[in-house]
Design a protein around this motif. Structure first.
Motif, short mmCIF file in Angstrom:
data_model
loop_
_atom_site.label_atom_id
_atom_site.label_comp_id
_atom_site.label_asym_id
_atom_site.label_seq_id
_atom_site.Cartn_x
_atom_site.Cartn_y
_atom_site.Cartn_z
N UNK A 197 0.82 -1.20 0.00
CA UNK A 197 0.00 0.00 0.00
C UNK A 197 0.86 1.26 0.00
N UNK A 198 1.93 1.25 0.80
CA UNK A 198 2.77 2.43 0.90
C UNK A 198 3.46 2.78 -0.39
N UNK A 203 1.36 7.00 0.86
CA UNK A 203 0.88 7.47 2.16
C UNK A 203 2.01 7.37 3.19
N UNK A 204 1.96 8.25 4.18
CA UNK A 204 2.94 8.21 5.26
C UNK A 204 2.65 7.04 6.19
N UNK A 205 3.65 6.69 7.00
CA UNK A 205 3.48 5.56 7.92
C UNK A 205 2.37 5.83 8.92
N UNK A 206 2.35 7.03 9.51
CA UNK A 206 1.31 7.34 10.49
C UNK A 206 -0.08 7.34 9.86
N UNK A 207 -0.17 7.73 8.60
CA UNK A 207 -1.46 7.74 7.92
C UNK A 207 -1.97 6.33 7.66
N UNK A 208 -1.08 5.44 7.25
CA UNK A 208 -1.50 4.06 7.01
C UNK A 208 -1.85 3.34 8.31
N UNK A 209 -1.09 3.61 9.36
CA UNK A 209 -1.36 2.94 10.64
C UNK A 209 -2.68 3.38 11.25
N UNK A 210 -3.21 4.52 10.83
CA UNK A 210 -4.48 5.00 11.35
C UNK A 210 -5.70 4.52 10.58
N UNK A 211 -5.49 3.67 9.57
CA UNK A 211 -6.61 3.19 8.76
C UNK A 211 -7.44 2.19 9.55
N UNK A 212 -8.76 2.30 9.45
CA UNK A 212 -9.68 1.36 10.07
C UNK A 212 -10.32 0.48 8.99
N UNK A 213 -11.10 -0.49 9.43
CA UNK A 213 -11.75 -1.36 8.47
C UNK A 213 -12.71 -0.63 7.56
N UNK A 237 -6.12 6.01 -4.20
CA UNK A 237 -6.16 4.77 -4.98
C UNK A 237 -4.93 3.93 -4.69
N UNK A 238 -5.09 2.62 -4.68
CA UNK A 238 -4.00 1.70 -4.40
C UNK A 238 -3.97 0.61 -5.46
N UNK A 239 -2.87 -0.07 -5.54
CA UNK A 239 -2.68 -1.07 -6.59
C UNK A 239 -3.50 -2.32 -6.30
N UNK A 240 -3.93 -3.04 -7.35
CA UNK A 240 -4.64 -4.31 -7.13
C UNK A 240 -3.80 -5.33 -6.35
N UNK A 241 -2.48 -5.30 -6.53
CA UNK A 241 -1.62 -6.24 -5.81
C UNK A 241 -1.68 -6.00 -4.31
N UNK A 242 -1.73 -4.74 -3.91
CA UNK A 242 -1.79 -4.45 -2.47
C UNK A 242 -3.09 -4.96 -1.85
N UNK A 243 -4.18 -4.92 -2.60
CA UNK A 243 -5.44 -5.42 -2.06
C UNK A 243 -5.44 -6.95 -1.99
N UNK A 244 -4.70 -7.59 -2.86
CA UNK A 244 -4.57 -9.05 -2.75
C UNK A 244 -3.87 -9.43 -1.45
N UNK A 245 -2.76 -8.74 -1.16
CA UNK A 245 -2.04 -9.02 0.08
C UNK A 245 -2.87 -8.64 1.29
N UNK A 301 13.59 2.62 4.97
CA UNK A 301 12.55 3.03 5.90
C UNK A 301 11.24 3.19 5.15
N UNK A 302 10.16 3.39 5.90
CA UNK A 302 8.86 3.55 5.27
C UNK A 302 8.81 4.79 4.40
N UNK A 303 9.54 5.83 4.76
CA UNK A 303 9.50 7.06 3.98
C UNK A 303 10.17 6.88 2.61
N UNK A 304 11.06 5.91 2.49
CA UNK A 304 11.65 5.63 1.18
C UNK A 304 10.60 5.14 0.20
N UNK A 305 9.60 4.43 0.69
CA UNK A 305 8.52 3.98 -0.18
C UNK A 305 7.70 5.18 -0.67
#
Length: 389
Positions: A197-198, A203-213, A237-245, A301-305
């Motif tokens: 997803x990153x 998205x930043x690490x703090x933003x992704x960690x705050x995601x809910x269902x 928007x995110x890649x189809x591969x990320x949603x598979x994982x 690190x996550x910011x490299x992504x």
């Protein structure tokens, strides 16, 4: 108050407490309160050492404080172990430096900004010093915005006098082969999902960690995050591969609760209420990268992504710079342009090497120049020095 600064007796330092109350009232996040509190704690300890009251401090104390920060080392709760050999060096694979125990120029600049804001608060209230001990540079001491154009946005009031210069670093795109190595080193589908997803939506690490269902739109393959600065909600928007994982992770983890956090620890822990899964925090995400970096000998690190995703999008002709700005969540287009409209160093070097090779080849085999009609070649040689008269 999410954070307070305590004195030797365990009581709150009143001047800092009142400033932080005003800081919280201005709708600043707890992370910002924590950062300001630590900067003010460092300043308070310095004043105790030099035996100066906080409302008697002058620019001389600020100057000496900055000089001390440039040479001292950060206090650590525990000594370095494995990282002692790499601290301050540069990784040969990623070309990124490892962090050392010195205060960086950005940290010193942030400290100066916090101190100036602190004293501005007390000067406005009429209970502090008459002059702010954190002065502006001499070239910026004119009245700010004296000749402001109403059609332009307001800029900064000027550089602080004792701010160190910050070397500008260009973001580096993670090569595809390095990304494949990092992804293969991950141990769980949870880690693969969050990194996929990153690198797809930046998205930043703090933003992704705050995601809910409830923040996952499976049909349109969107993820809703809360932006770090503006705190605005935005669908990415995110890649189809990320949603598979992500689907594989959910099939293995705890049951999905739409109102609960999306990311959980892989092992149950007991925090006083029995064994239970815990929401994944930033330290747990750093542990994911530590394990992978130890295996690969890297320091990603996550910011490299985020940098990698942003550079990929900015170099794609199908996306405009405004599209990239929207996805990154930058308030100003100039921020996106200044940071990510850069040439890849490897590509520039390759083009220059090709130019130098072609130049040497042309020098070995010069192309004869045709003489214009009506001129003698010998006359032109004398005129332009191309031959002997």
């Amino acid at each position: 108050m999410p954070w307070l600064v305590l004195d030797e007796e365990g009581g709150a330092v009143e001047p800092i407490r009142r400033f932080l109350i005003d800081f919280v009232a201005r709708d600043n996040r707890p992370g910002s309160v924590r950062s300001y509190a630590f900067d003010l704690l460092r300043w308070w300890r310095w004043l105790r050492v030099v035996q100066v009251e906080w409302d008697r401090a002058t620019s001389a104390e600020v100057r000496d404080f900055v000089l001390w920060l440039r040479v001292t080392t950060k206090p650590r709760s525990s000594a370095r172990t494995l990282s002692a050999a790499t601290a301050g060096t540069t990784n040969t694979i990623t070309k990124k430096p490892y962090l050392d125990d010195l205060y960086k120029p950005r940290t010193i600049r942030h400290s100066n900004a916090v101190l100036r804001s602190f004293y501005e608060f007390w000067i406005e209230s009429g209970s502090g010093p008459l002059v702010n001990p954190v002065p502006l540079a001499r070239s910026a001491r004119r009245r700010p915005h004296a000749h402001h154009n109403p059609l332009d946005s307001y800029g900064g009031e000027g550089r602080l006098r004792y701010n160190p210069k910050v070397p500008r670093r260009r973001p580096r795109q993670m090569p595809d082969e390095r990304w494949n190595e990092l992804f293969a080193a991950l141990r769980s589908n949870r880690d693969r999902a969050i990194l996929a997803l990153g690198i797809s939506n930046a998205a930043r690490a703090s933003e992704l960690l705050g995601v809910r269902g409830v923040d996952v739109d499976w049909g349109d393959q969107l993820v809703r995050v809360e932006r770090k600065g503006s705190q605005a909600e935005q669908w990415l928007p995110s890649s189809p591969e990320s949603f598979i994982w992500l689907r594989l992770y959910q099939s293995e983890g705890p049951p999905l609760d739409p109102q609960a956090p999306l990311w959980w620890t892989l092992r149950r822990r007991d925090h006083g209420a029995g064994l239970a899964y815990q929401p994944m925090n930033y330290e747990a995400l750093r542990a994911v990268f530590r394990r992978a970096n130890a295996l690969l000998g890297t320091n990603w690190s996550m910011h490299d992504l985020r940098h990698t995703a942003a550079l990929r999008m900015s170099r794609d002709k199908r996306l405009s710079l405004r599209d990239v700005q929207t996805i990154l969540g930058h308030a100003n287009l100039s921020t996106t342009a200044d940071v990510y409209l850069v040439e890849e160093v490897e590509q520039v070097i390759a083009r220059v090497q090709e130019y130098l090779a072609d130049r040497e080849e042309r020098a070995k085999h010069p192309v004869p120049t045709a003489v214009a009609t009506g001129y003698e070649a010998s006359d032109l040689a004398v005129l332009f020095g191309g031959g002997q008269a």
